[in-house]
Design an enzyme around this catalytic site. Structure first.
Site, PDB file in Angstrom:
ATOM      1  N   LEU A  76      32.248 -33.703 -20.977  1.00  0.00           N
ATOM      2  CA  LEU A  76      33.022 -32.956 -21.597  1.00  0.00           C
ATOM      3  C   LEU A  76      33.924 -33.912 -22.370  1.00  0.00           C
ATOM      4  O   LEU A  76      34.545 -33.373 -23.447  1.00  0.00           O
ATOM      5  CB  LEU A  76      33.937 -31.921 -20.648  1.00  0.00           C
ATOM      6  CG  LEU A  76      33.385 -31.048 -20.096  1.00  0.00           C
ATOM      7  CD1 LEU A  76      34.307 -30.123 -18.945  1.00  0.00           C
ATOM      8  CD2 LEU A  76      32.704 -30.063 -20.819  1.00  0.00           C
ATOM      9  N   ASN A 105      41.042 -36.785 -19.174  1.00  0.00           N
ATOM     10  CA  ASN A 105      39.796 -35.936 -18.826  1.00  0.00           C
ATOM     11  C   ASN A 105      39.235 -36.590 -17.454  1.00  0.00           C
ATOM     12  O   ASN A 105      38.457 -35.955 -16.823  1.00  0.00           O
ATOM     13  CB  ASN A 105      38.608 -36.115 -19.876  1.00  0.00           C
ATOM     14  CG  ASN A 105      37.443 -35.662 -19.555  1.00  0.00           C
ATOM     15  OD1 ASN A 105      37.073 -34.568 -19.222  1.00  0.00           O
ATOM     16  ND2 ASN A 105      36.629 -36.625 -19.467  1.00  0.00           N
ATOM     17  N   TYR A 143      39.139 -31.493  -3.332  1.00  0.00           N
ATOM     18  CA  TYR A 143      38.975 -31.337  -5.134  1.00  0.00           C
ATOM     19  C   TYR A 143      39.797 -30.171  -5.562  1.00  0.00           C
ATOM     20  O   TYR A 143      40.818 -30.530  -6.603  1.00  0.00           O
ATOM     21  CB  TYR A 143      37.633 -30.955  -5.372  1.00  0.00           C
ATOM     22  CG  TYR A 143      37.431 -30.881  -6.944  1.00  0.00           C
ATOM     23  CD1 TYR A 143      37.342 -32.013  -7.944  1.00  0.00           C
ATOM     24  CD2 TYR A 143      37.480 -29.559  -7.419  1.00  0.00           C
ATOM     25  CE1 TYR A 143      37.295 -31.839  -9.345  1.00  0.00           C
ATOM     26  CE2 TYR A 143      37.492 -29.421  -8.878  1.00  0.00           C
ATOM     27  CZ  TYR A 143      37.214 -30.591  -9.630  1.00  0.00           C
ATOM     28  OH  TYR A 143      37.227 -30.393 -11.187  1.00  0.00           O
ATOM     29  N   LYS A 202      43.514 -31.013  -7.793  1.00  0.00           N
ATOM     30  CA  LYS A 202      43.964 -30.314  -8.863  1.00  0.00           C
ATOM     31  C   LYS A 202      45.365 -29.389  -9.110  1.00  0.00           C
ATOM     32  O   LYS A 202      45.995 -29.602  -9.988  1.00  0.00           O
ATOM     33  CB  LYS A 202      42.821 -29.413  -9.696  1.00  0.00           C
ATOM     34  CG  LYS A 202      41.430 -30.231  -9.833  1.00  0.00           C
ATOM     35  CD  LYS A 202      41.661 -30.981 -10.987  1.00  0.00           C
ATOM     36  CE  LYS A 202      40.504 -31.451 -11.826  1.00  0.00           C
ATOM     37  NZ  LYS A 202      40.764 -32.426 -12.770  1.00  0.00           N
TER      38      LYS A 202
END
Length: 343
Positions: A50, A125, A212, A216
């Site tokens: 991405l 990113n 994970y 975030k």
């Protein structure tokens, strides 16, 4: 302005959120004729997936200067060569950045401060997901927690003064942190730990998916407090979710061949294309303005944070995350940097 903090927490099930995100929402592209000629951008992890696709899209909008911040200079140069072949009029550089090293992060931020005359966009990113518990030797922290949260937030803080000083004339620079819809489904099993951060470094607590998700989610908590120090007039800081995408390297650490095949099959059948996923970052950086400061962007719209953050217990944990982060970053002068942003 109505931001994520001001919205009511969502009561929609994560299954419905996932379905709407993957299949019903439509991309919001920059308006025809949009040009960012003369502007400069940094993309971490910009050599693949991405990040690389976001680079393509920014260069397609006539971005003049691009820095790919990557761990492997060789892989970065290979990606830069492909981009230069497509956009020969743009200046594309590769700078080394190891998100597992505080020394590397500080050196990178100092290089941005001393070598760049202008910076308009930063897209953070770089991220990771491990299937097994791994420790970063230089910091003694679990690797997912280190890269996705600690290192990303430190880099954010260190870049803020430069973005304020060297942003575009008459308007704020943009810093976009890549997030995930999975924050809305995070169980955050260690949220009652006090102190909190050592629990992320406990192999008994480690769960690859929950670690994970929580890594975030911590970024949401950090941003909740960061806007008390950073004005949208100086730097616009937001979080952007690309949704579940096919064709990325997020699962590169998966070693179980059956699991890896299953995840790839799921991505093929449900995932967005990298082009659509990366458009979320470009939208956050190019399309969105001050209204997005301090916000979580999902499906190209301002979305509430995870429901836990709006609760009394959530507010307590937000403060704990902030204080432990400031203590962790004391060596880099994070508190004084943020105080200076208020002046």
């Amino acid at each position: 302005m109505v931001g994520s903090k001001d919205l009511q927490p969502s009561t929609i099930s994560f299954g419905k959120v996932f379905y709407n995100n993957q299949f019903k929402e439509k991309p919001v592209w920059p308006a025809p004729g949009t040009s960012i000629s003369g502007k400069s951008a940094i993309i971490t992890g910009g050599n693949t997936g991405l990040g690389y696709e976001a680079a393509l899209q920014l260069l397609g909008l006539k971005l003049s200067n691009l820095i790919l911040a990557v761990r492997s200079p060789n892989r970065g140069e290979a990606a830069a060569a492909k981009l230069k072949a497509l956009y020969p009029k743009s200046n594309i550089d590769v700078w080394q950045l190891d998100m597992c090293s505080y020394d590397s992060i500080q050196a990178f931020a100092n290089r941005v401060r001393t070598q760049l005359s202008r910076i308009d966009f930063v897209i953070l990113n770089a991220g990771m997901m491990n299937m097994e518990f791994k420790v970063v030797k230089s910091t003694s922290h679990e690797e997912i927690f280190q890269v996705n949260y600690l290192s990303t937030m430190l880099l954010t803080v260190l870049l803020l003064p430069t973005l304020k000083a060297k942003g575009p004339l008459g308007e704020p620079a943009h810093l976009t942190i890549v997030s995930a819809a999975l924050t809305l489904a995070a169980k955050f099993p260690n949220k009652e730990a006090n102190p909190l951060f050592p629990s992320f470094d406990d192999p008994k607590v480690f769960d690859q998916q929950e670690t994970y998700n929580s890594s975030k989610l911590l970024a949401h908590m950090f941003l909740w407090k960061l806007v008390d120090y950073v004005s949208a007039d100086d730097v616009i800081v937001n979080l952007a979710d690309p949704a579940w995408c096919k064709g990325t390297e997020l699962t590169r650490a998966v070693t179980n061949p059956v699991l890896k095949m299953g995840m790839k099959a799921f991505a093929v059948s449900t995932g967005r294309t990298p082009k659509v996923g990366a458009s979320c970052f470009v939208d956050a950086a190019v399309n969105k303005g001050k209204e997005s400061h301090g916000c979580f962007l999902m499906s190209w719209k301002i979305h509430p944070f995870a429901a836990f953050l709006y609760t009394l217990d959530g507010k307590v944990v937000i403060e704990r995350v902030w204080e432990e982060s400031m203590n962790e970053f004391e060596f880099a002068g994070a508190r004084s940097i943020l105080e200076s942003m208020k002046r």
